[in-house]
Motif scaffolding. Structure first.
Motif, PDB file in Angstrom:
ATOM      1  N   GLU A  83       8.744  51.788  73.133  1.00  0.00           N
ATOM      2  CA  GLU A  83       7.646  50.834  72.916  1.00  0.00           C
ATOM      3  C   GLU A  83       7.156  50.901  71.471  1.00  0.00           C
ATOM      4  OE1 GLU A  83       5.582  50.507  77.365  1.00  0.00           O
ATOM      5  OE2 GLU A  83       4.872  51.999  75.916  1.00  0.00           O
ATOM      6  N   ALA A  84       7.022  52.116  70.954  1.00  0.00           N
ATOM      7  CA  ALA A  84       6.594  52.284  69.558  1.00  0.00           C
ATOM      8  C   ALA A  84       7.647  51.725  68.605  1.00  0.00           C
ATOM      9  CB  ALA A  84       6.341  53.759  69.265  1.00  0.00           C
ATOM     10  N   LEU A  85       8.920  51.955  68.926  1.00  0.00           N
ATOM     11  CA  LEU A  85      10.002  51.452  68.082  1.00  0.00           C
ATOM     12  C   LEU A  85      10.034  49.926  68.090  1.00  0.00           C
ATOM     13  CD1 LEU A  85      12.519  51.980  66.356  1.00  0.00           C
ATOM     14  CD2 LEU A  85      13.855  52.022  68.482  1.00  0.00           C
ATOM     15  N   GLN A  86       9.882  49.335  69.262  1.00  0.00           N
ATOM     16  CA  GLN A  86       9.884  47.874  69.366  1.00  0.00           C
ATOM     17  C   GLN A  86       8.786  47.256  68.499  1.00  0.00           C
ATOM     18  OE1 GLN A  86       8.444  46.062  73.030  1.00  0.00           O
ATOM     19  NE2 GLN A  86      10.208  44.670  73.050  1.00  0.00           N
ATOM     20  N   LYS A  87       7.592  47.821  68.579  1.00  0.00           N
ATOM     21  CA  LYS A  87       6.474  47.303  67.785  1.00  0.00           C
ATOM     22  C   LYS A  87       6.740  47.457  66.290  1.00  0.00           C
ATOM     23  CE  LYS A  87       1.498  47.765  67.086  1.00  0.00           C
ATOM     24  NZ  LYS A  87       0.255  48.498  67.460  1.00  0.00           N
ATOM     25  N   ALA A  88       7.241  48.621  65.889  1.00  0.00           N
ATOM     26  CA  ALA A  88       7.504  48.881  64.470  1.00  0.00           C
ATOM     27  C   ALA A  88       8.572  47.941  63.924  1.00  0.00           C
ATOM     28  CB  ALA A  88       7.931  50.335  64.278  1.00  0.00           C
ATOM     29  N   LEU A  89       9.624  47.703  64.700  1.00  0.00           N
ATOM     30  CA  LEU A  89      10.710  46.841  64.231  1.00  0.00           C
ATOM     31  C   LEU A  89      10.297  45.376  64.199  1.00  0.00           C
ATOM     32  CD1 LEU A  89      13.836  48.449  65.953  1.00  0.00           C
ATOM     33  CD2 LEU A  89      13.026  48.720  63.602  1.00  0.00           C
ATOM     34  N   GLN A  90       9.522  44.942  65.167  1.00  0.00           N
ATOM     35  CA  GLN A  90       9.055  43.556  65.166  1.00  0.00           C
ATOM     36  C   GLN A  90       8.140  43.288  63.973  1.00  0.00           C
ATOM     37  OE1 GLN A  90       7.342  43.176  69.095  1.00  0.00           O
ATOM     38  NE2 GLN A  90       9.228  42.334  69.973  1.00  0.00           N
ATOM     39  N   GLU A  91       7.176  44.184  63.764  1.00  0.00           N
ATOM     40  CA  GLU A  91       6.265  44.014  62.631  1.00  0.00           C
ATOM     41  C   GLU A  91       7.005  44.172  61.305  1.00  0.00           C
ATOM     42  OE1 GLU A  91       3.173  46.837  63.224  1.00  0.00           O
ATOM     43  OE2 GLU A  91       2.180  45.681  64.821  1.00  0.00           O
ATOM     44  N   GLY A  92       7.952  45.104  61.275  1.00  0.00           N
ATOM     45  CA  GLY A  92       8.698  45.346  60.044  1.00  0.00           C
ATOM     46  C   GLY A  92       9.582  44.176  59.648  1.00  0.00           C
ATOM     47  N   THR A  93      10.264  43.587  60.621  1.00  0.00           N
ATOM     48  CA  THR A  93      11.128  42.443  60.312  1.00  0.00           C
ATOM     49  C   THR A  93      10.306  41.224  59.899  1.00  0.00           C
ATOM     50  OG1 THR A  93      11.181  41.932  62.686  1.00  0.00           O
ATOM     51  CG2 THR A  93      13.037  43.170  61.778  1.00  0.00           C
ATOM     52  N   GLU A  94       9.162  41.034  60.538  1.00  0.00           N
ATOM     53  CA  GLU A  94       8.288  39.917  60.147  1.00  0.00           C
ATOM     54  C   GLU A  94       7.799  40.088  58.709  1.00  0.00           C
ATOM     55  OE1 GLU A  94       5.152  39.710  62.972  1.00  0.00           O
ATOM     56  OE2 GLU A  94       6.442  39.073  64.640  1.00  0.00           O
ATOM     57  N   ALA A  95       7.387  41.304  58.367  1.00  0.00           N
ATOM     58  CA  ALA A  95       6.913  41.569  57.002  1.00  0.00           C
ATOM     59  C   ALA A  95       8.045  41.404  55.994  1.00  0.00           C
ATOM     60  CB  ALA A  95       6.336  42.981  56.922  1.00  0.00           C
ATOM     61  N   TYR A  96       9.244  41.864  56.357  1.00  0.00           N
ATOM     62  CA  TYR A  96      10.392  41.750  55.454  1.00  0.00           C
ATOM     63  C   TYR A  96      10.760  40.286  55.225  1.00  0.00           C
ATOM     64  CZ  TYR A  96      15.165  42.097  53.705  1.00  0.00           C
ATOM     65  OH  TYR A  96      16.308  41.948  52.955  1.00  0.00           O
ATOM     66  N   ASP A  97      10.794  39.510  56.300  1.00  0.00           N
ATOM     67  CA  ASP A  97      11.133  38.089  56.170  1.00  0.00           C
ATOM     68  C   ASP A  97      10.097  37.349  55.327  1.00  0.00           C
ATOM     69  OD1 ASP A  97      13.323  38.572  57.725  1.00  0.00           O
ATOM     70  OD2 ASP A  97      12.443  37.776  59.577  1.00  0.00           O
ATOM     71  N   LYS A  98       8.834  37.687  55.526  1.00  0.00           N
ATOM     72  CA  LYS A  98       7.777  37.059  54.739  1.00  0.00           C
ATOM     73  C   LYS A  98       7.923  37.414  53.264  1.00  0.00           C
ATOM     74  CE  LYS A  98       2.750  36.758  54.281  1.00  0.00           C
ATOM     75  NZ  LYS A  98       1.434  37.249  54.780  1.00  0.00           N
ATOM     76  N   MET A  99       8.242  38.679  53.000  1.00  0.00           N
ATOM     77  CA  MET A  99       8.418  39.117  51.620  1.00  0.00           C
ATOM     78  C   MET A  99       9.595  38.399  50.964  1.00  0.00           C
ATOM     79  SD  MET A  99       9.220  42.959  50.197  1.00  0.00           S
ATOM     80  CE  MET A  99      10.869  42.908  50.905  1.00  0.00           C
ATOM     81  N   GLN A 100      10.681  38.223  51.721  1.00  0.00           N
ATOM     82  CA  GLN A 100      11.845  37.527  51.177  1.00  0.00           C
ATOM     83  C   GLN A 100      11.529  36.062  50.879  1.00  0.00           C
ATOM     84  OE1 GLN A 100      14.908  38.939  50.291  1.00  0.00           O
ATOM     85  NE2 GLN A 100      13.630  40.744  50.606  1.00  0.00           N
ATOM     86  N   ASP A 101      10.776  35.429  51.770  1.00  0.00           N
ATOM     87  CA  ASP A 101      10.379  34.036  51.530  1.00  0.00           C
ATOM     88  C   ASP A 101       9.506  33.931  50.284  1.00  0.00           C
ATOM     89  OD1 ASP A 101      11.760  33.228  53.758  1.00  0.00           O
ATOM     90  OD2 ASP A 101      10.005  33.255  55.087  1.00  0.00           O
ATOM     91  N   GLU A 102       8.568  34.882  50.150  1.00  0.00           N
ATOM     92  CA  GLU A 102       7.695  34.878  48.978  1.00  0.00           C
ATOM     93  C   GLU A 102       8.488  35.133  47.702  1.00  0.00           C
ATOM     94  OE1 GLU A 102       4.717  37.777  49.742  1.00  0.00           O
ATOM     95  OE2 GLU A 102       3.508  36.457  51.025  1.00  0.00           O
ATOM     96  N   LEU A 103       9.511  35.979  47.815  1.00  0.00           N
ATOM     97  CA  LEU A 103      10.336  36.282  46.644  1.00  0.00           C
ATOM     98  C   LEU A 103      11.130  35.057  46.203  1.00  0.00           C
ATOM     99  CD1 LEU A 103      11.316  38.398  44.643  1.00  0.00           C
ATOM    100  CD2 LEU A 103      13.073  39.068  46.292  1.00  0.00           C
ATOM    101  N   VAL A 104      11.671  34.327  47.173  1.00  0.00           N
ATOM    102  CA  VAL A 104      12.410  33.101  46.847  1.00  0.00           C
ATOM    103  C   VAL A 104      11.489  32.096  46.169  1.00  0.00           C
ATOM    104  CG1 VAL A 104      13.610  31.111  47.821  1.00  0.00           C
ATOM    105  CG2 VAL A 104      14.122  33.413  48.666  1.00  0.00           C
ATOM    106  N   ASN A 105      10.298  31.926  46.737  1.00  0.00           N
ATOM    107  CA  ASN A 105       9.333  30.991  46.150  1.00  0.00           C
ATOM    108  C   ASN A 105       8.869  31.470  44.778  1.00  0.00           C
ATOM    109  OD1 ASN A 105       9.380  29.253  48.373  1.00  0.00           O
ATOM    110  ND2 ASN A 105       7.800  30.423  49.447  1.00  0.00           N
TER     111      ASN A 105
END
Length: 243
Positions: free
Chosen positions: A154-176
Motif C-alpha cells: 500500500e505504501a509502495l503503491q502510493k509512493a509510485l503513483q505520486e512519484g510518477t505524477e510528479a515526474y510527468d508534471k516535471m517533464q511537461d514543465e521542462l518541455v514548456n
C-alpha cells in the motif's frame, strides 16, 4: 660691641652646624611609573600582537581548508558509492520482479528509480500491483507476514503513483520551459515577450532553473558573452516571475 660679638658668634655657630649636616640618599628608593598618558616619541609602545593574530588566523584558515577538503572528499565518495550501487542493480523483466525491485530501493533513491523506470511504470504494472493488493486484502485467513506485506505494498503503491505524477508534471514543465526559453532568446523585443508570457502565466521556476543551467553551461564552455546576456535576461525575468 658686645652685641656685635654675640651676633657673630651665633652666626658662626649656625653656619658651622649647617655645613656639618649630611644629606643621606635613602637606601631603598624605588621609582615606579604609575601611568603614562603621553608618549609623542613612541618610546613606550603597546605590545605587538599582530604577528600572533596573523598566525592564529592562518592556522584557522588551514583548519577550515582541511575541513572543506574532507567534506568535498566525502561528497565525492558518496556520489561514487551511489553511482556504483545504481549500476550494480539488475533491471527486472516482469511486473512482479519490478515490485520487489522497488521494495528493495532505499527511500532517497526512489525518485531516481522512478525516473529510470518510468516507461515500465505503466498501466500493466499498476494493474498487477492492484491485483496483489486485492488478494491480500480479501484473504480469508491472514498471517502476520501477509499483514506486513499488505502495508508495504500500500505504501509502495502510493509512493509510485505520486512519484510518477510528479515526474510527468516535471517533464511537461521542462518541455514548456525549453519552448519558452527559445521564445525569449529569439525575441526581437524581450520586454514585450516577457509581458506576453506573464499574461499567459508562462514564467515560472522551471523556466528559471533551465536558464540557470544554460548560464552555467555557457560559462563552462567559456562562452562568456552568451552567459552574461542570459544573466541579464534572468534579471529581467525575476521582475515578473511567479512561483
Amino acid at each position: 660691641m658686645a652685641t656685635s660679638l654675640t651676633l657673630k658668634l651665633t652666626t658662626a655657630s649656625t653656619l658651622s652646624r649647617f655645613h656639618s649636616t649630611k644629606f643621606t640618599k635613602p637606601r631603598n628608593l624605588t621609582t615606579k611609573i604609575r601611568c603614562i598618558g603621553w608618549d609623542p616619541e613612541g618610546i613606550l609602545r603597546a605590545p605587538q600582537t599582530g604577528h600572533i593574530a596573523k598566525q592564529e588566523f592562518k592556522r584557522r584558515l588551514e583548519k577550515d581548508a582541511e575541513a572543506k577538503e574532507a567534506f568535498e572528499r566525502h561528497v565525492r565518495e558518496e556520489k561514487e558509492h551511489r553511482r556504483a550501487l545504481r549500476e550494480s542493480r539488475v533491471i527486472p523483466d516482469t511486473a512482479a520482479e519490478l515490485v520487489e525491485y522497488f521494495l528493495d530501493t532505499e527511500a532517497q533513491e526512489i525518485e531516481f528509480e522512478i525516473a529510470r523506470m518510468r516507461p515500465r511504470l505503466n498501466e500493466e504494472f499498476f494493474l498487477h500491483l492492484k491485483g496483489e493488493l486485492g488478494k491480500l486484502r480479501f484473504a480469508v485467513s491472514k498471517t502476520q507476514e501477509m499483514e506486513d506485506r499488505l502495508i508495504e505494498l500500500e505504501a509502495l503503491q502510493k509512493a509510485l503513483q505520486e512519484g510518477t505524477e510528479a515526474y510527468d508534471k516535471m517533464q511537461d514543465e521542462l518541455v514548456n520551459a525549453r519552448k519558452n526559453l527559445m521564445k525569449i532568446l529569439t525575441s526581437d523585443n524581450v520586454k514585450t515577450t516577457l509581458l506576453e508570457m506573464v499574461e499567459q502565466n508562462e514564467l515560472n521556476r522551471s523556466l528559471l532553473t533551465l536558464l540557470d543551467e544554460n548560464i552555467a553551461n555557457a560559462y563552462h564552455a567559456n562562452q562568456k558573452q552568451a552567459a552574461e546576456y542570459m544573466e541579464k535576461l534572468r534579471g529581467a525575468m525575476l521582475k515578473y516571475i511567479t512561483v
